[in-house]
Design an enzyme around this catalytic site. Structure first.
Site, PDB file in Angstrom:
ATOM      1  N   LYS A  20     -15.453  -2.586  -6.987  1.00 11.12           N
ATOM      2  CA  LYS A  20     -15.315  -1.275  -6.374  1.00 11.12           C
ATOM      3  C   LYS A  20     -16.162  -0.333  -7.197  1.00 11.12           C
ATOM      4  O   LYS A  20     -16.249  -0.497  -8.416  1.00 11.12           O
ATOM      5  CB  LYS A  20     -13.849  -0.838  -6.487  1.00 11.12           C
ATOM      6  CG  LYS A  20     -13.222  -0.357  -5.212  1.00 11.12           C
ATOM      7  CD  LYS A  20     -11.748  -0.076  -5.408  1.00 11.12           C
ATOM      8  CE  LYS A  20     -11.493   1.355  -5.863  1.00 11.12           C
ATOM      9  NZ  LYS A  20     -10.074   1.757  -5.678  1.00 11.12           N
ATOM     10  N   LYS A  49     -16.674   3.654  -8.306  1.00  8.46           N
ATOM     11  CA  LYS A  49     -16.071   4.977  -8.289  1.00  8.46           C
ATOM     12  C   LYS A  49     -17.184   5.974  -8.007  1.00  8.46           C
ATOM     13  O   LYS A  49     -18.267   5.899  -8.596  1.00  8.46           O
ATOM     14  CB  LYS A  49     -15.423   5.278  -9.645  1.00  8.46           C
ATOM     15  CG  LYS A  49     -14.072   4.596  -9.802  1.00  8.46           C
ATOM     16  CD  LYS A  49     -13.097   5.163  -8.793  1.00  8.46           C
ATOM     17  CE  LYS A  49     -11.683   4.705  -9.055  1.00  8.46           C
ATOM     18  NZ  LYS A  49     -10.763   5.235  -8.051  1.00  8.46           N
ATOM     19  N   GLU A 101     -13.322   3.638   0.793  1.00  9.48           N
ATOM     20  CA  GLU A 101     -11.959   4.088   0.477  1.00  9.48           C
ATOM     21  C   GLU A 101     -11.915   5.607   0.310  1.00  9.48           C
ATOM     22  O   GLU A 101     -12.650   6.178  -0.485  1.00  9.48           O
ATOM     23  CB  GLU A 101     -11.510   3.403  -0.823  1.00  9.48           C
ATOM     24  CG  GLU A 101     -10.152   3.858  -1.320  1.00  9.48           C
ATOM     25  CD  GLU A 101      -9.715   3.106  -2.566  1.00  9.48           C
ATOM     26  OE1 GLU A 101     -10.304   2.059  -2.888  1.00  9.48           O
ATOM     27  OE2 GLU A 101      -8.789   3.586  -3.238  1.00  9.48           O
ATOM     28  N   ASP A 138      -6.215   6.049   0.850  1.00  8.17           N
ATOM     29  CA  ASP A 138      -5.495   5.934  -0.419  1.00  8.17           C
ATOM     30  C   ASP A 138      -4.700   7.217  -0.660  1.00  8.17           C
ATOM     31  O   ASP A 138      -3.498   7.281  -0.358  1.00  8.17           O
ATOM     32  CB  ASP A 138      -6.484   5.637  -1.559  1.00  8.17           C
ATOM     33  CG  ASP A 138      -5.772   5.448  -2.898  1.00  8.17           C
ATOM     34  OD1 ASP A 138      -4.532   5.454  -2.921  1.00  8.17           O
ATOM     35  OD2 ASP A 138      -6.453   5.297  -3.932  1.00  8.17           O
ATOM     36  N   LYS A 152       0.241   1.643  -3.367  1.00  7.38           N
ATOM     37  CA  LYS A 152       0.455   1.871  -4.807  1.00  7.38           C
ATOM     38  C   LYS A 152       1.929   2.144  -4.995  1.00  7.38           C
ATOM     39  O   LYS A 152       2.480   3.024  -4.321  1.00  7.38           O
ATOM     40  CB  LYS A 152      -0.375   3.061  -5.307  1.00  7.38           C
ATOM     41  CG  LYS A 152      -1.846   2.753  -5.418  1.00  7.38           C
ATOM     42  CD  LYS A 152      -2.643   3.933  -5.919  1.00  7.38           C
ATOM     43  CE  LYS A 152      -4.120   3.551  -5.976  1.00  7.38           C
ATOM     44  NZ  LYS A 152      -4.989   4.720  -6.187  1.00  7.38           N
ATOM     45  N   GLU A 212      -6.596  -4.549  -6.732  1.00  7.07           N
ATOM     46  CA  GLU A 212      -7.438  -4.041  -7.827  1.00  7.07           C
ATOM     47  C   GLU A 212      -6.572  -3.943  -9.092  1.00  7.07           C
ATOM     48  O   GLU A 212      -6.672  -2.984  -9.850  1.00  7.07           O
ATOM     49  CB  GLU A 212      -8.039  -2.679  -7.461  1.00  7.07           C
ATOM     50  CG  GLU A 212      -6.985  -1.652  -7.072  1.00  7.07           C
ATOM     51  CD  GLU A 212      -7.533  -0.243  -6.821  1.00  7.07           C
ATOM     52  OE1 GLU A 212      -8.731  -0.011  -7.021  1.00  7.07           O
ATOM     53  OE2 GLU A 212      -6.736   0.626  -6.432  1.00  7.07           O
TER      54      GLU A 212
END
Ligand SMILES: [Mg+2]
Length: 378
Positions: A166, A168, A223, A248, A272, A326
């Site tokens: 991934k 950022k 995302e 997310d 999460k 992740e």
């Protein structure tokens, strides 16, 4: 038989160094802070919970706010209560304390650890049982430069550590961010693939413009490109059917999950446990996703082995974790506050099978990383 009750609750803060500074959209961090919660039952069993956030920029909570909420407000509601009535306790917390989902998740984690130890079963058995005993892990490239990220990805692939990644984004202007991600994707093409996570920092026009290019270069998912409130924008991007859109920040609670499903605003939910307010809520969100034909991804708030174990118990128990996870927190931290860290091998992380969360605190490490009070520093 004597009724078992909650006898004592303590909290302390830990600051654990990380292997390399990590660039989020808003901040660069060199250490990670944790709230360590212990809930002791009248039968001597101690459950542990870990509270942590990517940073206060993420949803407004921090380890310090969690500590105040738990010490001042939650503890008096829990002491002397029956830990086996978990759902009732969670309802009391929800009625008396608004929001503060990260703090509530930490409490639920410690209660589930205690109950698992008491019944001598791993937490995943309390949640209904496993679908799989290990899950794939995606590593976040955040070295700060495309060259650094390409090199890091290639090294991780050749050493057999990770196979997917991934990036950022969000530190640069959206256009530059998009170009950088494409460059990384091209740089590792044939070796590995990436998903992009701008943490809500892009705008509708920029994102729409780059969707074809993301598709061409084989981006796995995009995302949370848009700010958390822009559900309509996410729905527009999802309808383009170019690159799967993952929500997310927009999908924190079960109520968000319902709204996003109704408005067709995502192809994937990043789950999460902390943002959802706990493991049970995370399962409910996965259920909403399942009914709506939405896939799930096992997200992280960058936990140590304590919180990662909690994530594993729930993620490995849901049927639609189509995008893996992740859960690289323990591999990213320079140390771990437990004696038996979670096991990561060949791009997979294994679900602990000991009672409770299945991790045991390391007292020496806790002493080393415990945040000293002002009095102690003097
Ligand atoms: Mg994210």
């Amino acid at each position: 038989m004597n009724k078992i009750t909650i006898k004592n609750i303590t909290t302390e803060l830990l600051d654990i160094p990380i292997k390399r500074p990590h660039q989020f959209s808003a901040v660069k961090v060199a250490a990670k802070s944790f709230l360590l919660l212990r809930i002791e039952l009248s039968n001597g069993v101690v459950g542990i919970g870990e509270g942590t956030t990517p940073g206060i920029f993420w949803n407004g909570e921090s380890v310090e706010t969690m500590q105040v909420v738990i010490d001042q407000y939650a503890t008096p509601l829990l002491l002397e209560e029956d830990p086996t009535q978990l759902e009732l306790l969670l309802q009391v917390l929800n009625r008396q304390i608004r929001g503060n989902e990260f703090a509530k998740a930490t409490i639920e984690m410690a209660l589930l650890d205690a109950l698992g130890k008491m019944y001598d079963v791993p937490v995943h058995q309390l949640l209904g049982g496993l679908k799989q005993d290990k899950i794939p892990v995606r590593w976040a490239l955040a070295s700060g430069t495309p060259e650094g990220d390409i090199e890091e990805a290639k090294k991780a692939v050749s050493s057999g550590q990770y196979a997917t990644f991934k990036t950022k984004s969000g530190k640069e202007a959206p256009d530059d961010d998009a170009k950088r991600s494409i460059r990384i994707a091209e740089g590792i093409k044939g070796h590995a693939t990436i998903g992009i996570d701008p943490n809500g920092s892009w705008d509708r026009m920029t994102t729409t413009k780059w969707m074809d290019a993301f598709y061409e270069v084989g981006i796995d998912f995009l995302e949370q490109p848009l700010p958390p409130h822009d559900i309509e924008g996410l729905a527009h991007l999802s309808a383009m059917k170019k690159v799967p859109i993952m929500a997310d920040e927009s999908v924190a609670t079960i109520y968000d999950a319902m709204r996003i499903a109704k408005e067709k605003a995502a192809d994937i939910f990043s789950l999460k446990i902390h943002k959802a307010g706990g493991l049970k809520n995370t399962m409910k969100m996965a259920g909403i996703a399942e009914a709506a034909g939405i896939s799930c991804f096992g997200g992280t708030s960058l936990e140590s082995s304590i919180g990662t174990a909690a994530c594993l118990h729930v993620y490995a128990s849901i049927p639609n974790l189509d995008y893996g996870s992740e859960l690289f927190g323990p591999g990213w931290l320079a140390d771990d506050p437990v004696k038996n860290p979670v096991i990561m091998k060949n791009g997979y992380i294994e679900v602990p099978d000991k009672p409770g969360l299945g991790v045991e605190l390391d007292a020496d490490k806790i002493a080393t990383y415990r945040r000293k009070t002002t009095e102690e520093v003097k």
